[in-house]
Design a protein around this motif. Sequence first.
Motif, PDB file in Angstrom:
ATOM      1  N   UNK A 155      47.800  40.971  32.300  1.00 33.63           N
ATOM      2  CA  UNK A 155      48.833  40.098  32.861  1.00 33.63           C
ATOM      3  C   UNK A 155      49.960  40.887  33.523  1.00 33.63           C
ATOM      4  N   UNK A 156      50.111  42.172  33.192  1.00 37.65           N
ATOM      5  CA  UNK A 156      51.177  42.978  33.817  1.00 37.65           C
ATOM      6  C   UNK A 156      50.807  43.451  35.221  1.00 37.65           C
ATOM      7  N   UNK A 157      49.564  43.215  35.637  1.00 39.85           N
ATOM      8  CA  UNK A 157      49.149  43.617  36.984  1.00 39.85           C
ATOM      9  C   UNK A 157      49.596  42.532  37.962  1.00 39.85           C
ATOM     10  N   UNK A 158      50.534  42.821  38.854  1.00 42.60           N
ATOM     11  CA  UNK A 158      51.034  41.771  39.765  1.00 42.60           C
ATOM     12  C   UNK A 158      49.996  41.340  40.789  1.00 42.60           C
ATOM     13  N   UNK A 159      49.253  42.293  41.340  1.00 41.88           N
ATOM     14  CA  UNK A 159      48.240  41.983  42.353  1.00 41.88           C
ATOM     15  C   UNK A 159      46.865  42.212  41.741  1.00 41.88           C
ATOM     16  N   UNK A 160      46.360  41.225  41.054  1.00 44.96           N
ATOM     17  CA  UNK A 160      45.071  41.355  40.364  1.00 44.96           C
ATOM     18  C   UNK A 160      43.936  41.275  41.371  1.00 44.96           C
ATOM     19  N   UNK A 161      42.983  42.188  41.257  1.00 49.73           N
ATOM     20  CA  UNK A 161      41.805  42.119  42.114  1.00 49.73           C
ATOM     21  C   UNK A 161      40.614  41.636  41.292  1.00 49.73           C
ATOM     22  N   UNK A 162      39.462  41.549  41.921  1.00 55.15           N
ATOM     23  CA  UNK A 162      38.295  41.019  41.224  1.00 55.15           C
ATOM     24  C   UNK A 162      37.894  41.910  40.050  1.00 55.15           C
ATOM     25  N   UNK A 163      38.157  43.231  40.158  1.00 56.40           N
ATOM     26  CA  UNK A 163      37.852  44.139  39.051  1.00 56.40           C
ATOM     27  C   UNK A 163      38.733  43.817  37.851  1.00 56.40           C
ATOM     28  N   UNK A 164      39.985  43.484  38.111  1.00 58.12           N
ATOM     29  CA  UNK A 164      40.909  43.130  37.032  1.00 58.12           C
ATOM     30  C   UNK A 164      40.386  41.926  36.258  1.00 58.12           C
ATOM     31  N   UNK A 165      40.036  40.879  36.985  1.00 60.06           N
ATOM     32  CA  UNK A 165      39.543  39.663  36.338  1.00 60.06           C
ATOM     33  C   UNK A 165      38.233  39.924  35.597  1.00 60.06           C
ATOM     34  N   UNK A 166      37.328  40.650  36.225  1.00 58.06           N
ATOM     35  CA  UNK A 166      36.028  40.921  35.599  1.00 58.06           C
ATOM     36  C   UNK A 166      36.199  41.736  34.326  1.00 58.06           C
ATOM     37  N   UNK A 197      35.068  40.271  30.719  1.00 61.51           N
ATOM     38  CA  UNK A 197      34.061  41.018  29.947  1.00 61.51           C
ATOM     39  C   UNK A 197      34.610  41.452  28.598  1.00 61.51           C
ATOM     40  N   UNK A 198      35.897  41.817  28.572  1.00 61.58           N
ATOM     41  CA  UNK A 198      36.528  42.253  27.325  1.00 61.58           C
ATOM     42  C   UNK A 198      36.489  41.144  26.283  1.00 61.58           C
ATOM     43  N   UNK A 199      36.685  39.904  26.715  1.00 58.79           N
ATOM     44  CA  UNK A 199      36.637  38.772  25.776  1.00 58.79           C
ATOM     45  C   UNK A 199      35.254  38.655  25.149  1.00 58.79           C
ATOM     46  N   UNK A 201      35.071  35.491  42.685  1.00 61.66           N
ATOM     47  CA  UNK A 201      34.286  36.320  41.750  1.00 61.66           C
ATOM     48  C   UNK A 201      33.152  37.031  42.472  1.00 61.66           C
ATOM     49  N   UNK A 202      32.757  38.182  41.953  1.00 60.79           N
ATOM     50  CA  UNK A 202      31.593  38.876  42.491  1.00 60.79           C
ATOM     51  C   UNK A 202      30.432  38.740  41.506  1.00 60.79           C
ATOM     52  N   UNK A 203      29.351  39.435  41.779  1.00 55.37           N
ATOM     53  CA  UNK A 203      28.163  39.283  40.934  1.00 55.37           C
ATOM     54  C   UNK A 203      28.410  39.755  39.504  1.00 55.37           C
ATOM     55  N   UNK A 204      29.282  40.778  39.334  1.00 54.93           N
ATOM     56  CA  UNK A 204      29.571  41.278  37.987  1.00 54.93           C
ATOM     57  C   UNK A 204      30.400  40.260  37.203  1.00 54.93           C
ATOM     58  N   UNK A 205      31.321  39.587  37.890  1.00 51.80           N
ATOM     59  CA  UNK A 205      32.097  38.526  37.238  1.00 51.80           C
ATOM     60  C   UNK A 205      31.172  37.423  36.757  1.00 51.80           C
TER      61      UNK A 205
END
Length: 759
Positions: free
Chosen positions: A232-243, A247-249, A272-276
């Motif tokens: 949540x501290x990342x202001x500009x989240x990219x698809x890697x951030x979300x993935x 995945x961590x959950x 989302x990408x294929x990894x997401x």
Amino acid sequence: MASLPSVAVNGTLKLEYEFRKPPPSSVATEKSPSISYQRSITSTQLEAKLDPRCLDFQEALSMLKEGTEIESSFYVPLLKECIYNNSASETQVIHAHIIKTGTHEDLFLMTFLLNVYAKCGVLEDARKVFDQLPRRNVVSWTALMTGYNHNSQPELAIQVLQELLECGAYPTNYTLGAVLSACSSLQAIELGKQIHAYIIKYRIESDASVGNALSSLYSKCGDLESTIKAFWRIPEKNVISWTTVISACGDNGDAKKGLWLFTQMLLEDARPNEFTLTSVLSLCCVMQALDVGEQIHSFSIKLGYESNLPIKNSIMYLYLKCGWIDEALKLFNGMETVSLITWNAMIAGHAQMMDTEKDYLLGHRSGTEALNIFLKLNRSNMKPDLFTFSSILTVCSNLAALEQGEQIHAQAIKTGFLSDVIVGSALVNMYNKCGNIEKASKAFVEMTYRTLISWTSMITGFAQHGHSHQALQLFEGMRLAGVKPNKITFVGVLSACSSAGLVDEALSFFDMMKNKYQIKPVMDHYACLIDMFVRLGRLDEAFEFIKGMHVEPNEFIWSILIAGCRSQGKKELGFYAAERLLDLKPKDAETYVLLLNMYLSAGRWKEVSRVRKLMRDEKVGRLKDWSWISIKNKVFSFRPDDKSHSQSIEMYKLLENLLDKVKTLGYVPQQSLEIADEDEKVSSTSHHSERLAIAFCLLKMPNGAHIRVMKSISMCRDCHSFIKFVSVLTGREIIIRDSKRLHKFTNGSCSCGDFGSLL
């Protein structure tokens, strides 16, 4: 580690121009004065001749071997080709030419060479290049650290960071990302927190790559809360951030949170990408959220991933796990390209269904289908890997399919995968569950490397087969080998003590588990000890032990006590246990049969009516008694009073002959209670499913062959007694694996220590 030095507030280092941007291919870098500028052809002609786009790679390489002088910029595409070919030898040829022509003074080129060696896995050469650099910048340090990370040497990456700090250089966000990756590999959470503090101090936390690395670190160290905070501290989240956070959950057991984060991702219009999508589908598998999975399937098609193989594999696996076999097969059969991962997903999915399917017959069919898929895989051009072997051996274990398991064992030896510890452990487990303790022990001894799972599987196998002393000896051997036991290991150890009636030893191991290894007892540990007291007829001690338990007894423990009380005529204690069992409102039909039998034998009709009413309220159906066997790669199933088989007449006639003969040996038939839809009835046990399976085996299998039967519910005491006499009469080893335990009948005795006769 040296303390992190001060750095500019933006946390980045201004690099020299030549390191920020590679030199254009048309501009020559500075050369050593020793290099001759005389050429046999013009610069333009040389450029045309050596342009990698105009040359075959081997042709260009041969020209280097001839000693042709070229500009430094021409080395870069050749080195890229070395990365593509993963060729250390070709890289060394280019390296030699660079040294010969004096181009090794070019820092950009040498840093690139360092990176090539690292990606080809030659870290010694990469380190030599680094040590011989004319000067170093942060790019060089970071390249070496990244190389160590990619080659599974995170300790050396940390060491490089220490050297960087001691030299007074400043890490950039890329350097910090590399060191956080090393911390993740080592699960070095304390060092990671120091790096995090540095990141916060110099306000680099907003960098997406750094934030992603922090999230990954905390996830791999099992700290999901810190993972989400870093995200949540990342202001500009990219698809890697979300993935990463989704995945961590999944990795940390909070699939529901992961799905919620995915919805937030969509609300923020992040694509989302294929990894997401594969991560989200994995969460759907954990939660068996079929409706969500269907939506993800449609969404993936909308995004253009219809032909993406990893996504199709994930969807197929989800459908299998949720019981949508036809849909999974439709996906599988419709794939133009089928990878080994696809085959493995199909086999593993069917294996998973065997564990989750409540209907034993459907679970058995899933296992049979998994064996058929494995056969099709062998007929294709692909070869199974260690994941294939471990999954299919698990299927053989659950089916007690020894013949197929032995064939897979031979194939694993032939392909060289038997040396893998996962396959070796699966093989030990397969032989144990198929009732062949001798081959299980041989497979265990032949393992080149043993894990805790391997040791535990073998200890449990010895205990289940009644070889208690071997189990305890192996446990001591495990401890001497420096392997720390876990709670499952102690279940096997206590089970071995229970089978042999070793009370003092059992209590000693129980104390060792709690005090020496700090393992908190769970229900299975208590069940083993109570099982032991009941076997020995020490029911009062069993009840006293229950009073000292830190958890409430479950259905299994009360059932053990009821069976013991019935066997030893202690009705009042049995009634007390029955009341406690009824308080739990069990869902298992077997449990109600036990209660009804006890109340009926005591003539307590009021309790019989109460139990029957509770069964209606809890919607408990009748017992589903199924048995199945495997003969020559074909599986046969049986149910009580089954007359659907082509040889039913011969089977029933054989059972009648066996019954007459075992009566002369001392067998006395008993009656049992069966549950119908509306009432109970007392009936004969002579045509129970396992008896029909044994009769079929006696008709179909050669003399002396071992008989192995799987049964969906526990054997009744009458069948247990009957099969003991049959093992004497036929001279056969008969193995029955029911829902509670393994029974190995040999020459009139059973590996369960006749505890089955209490049921």
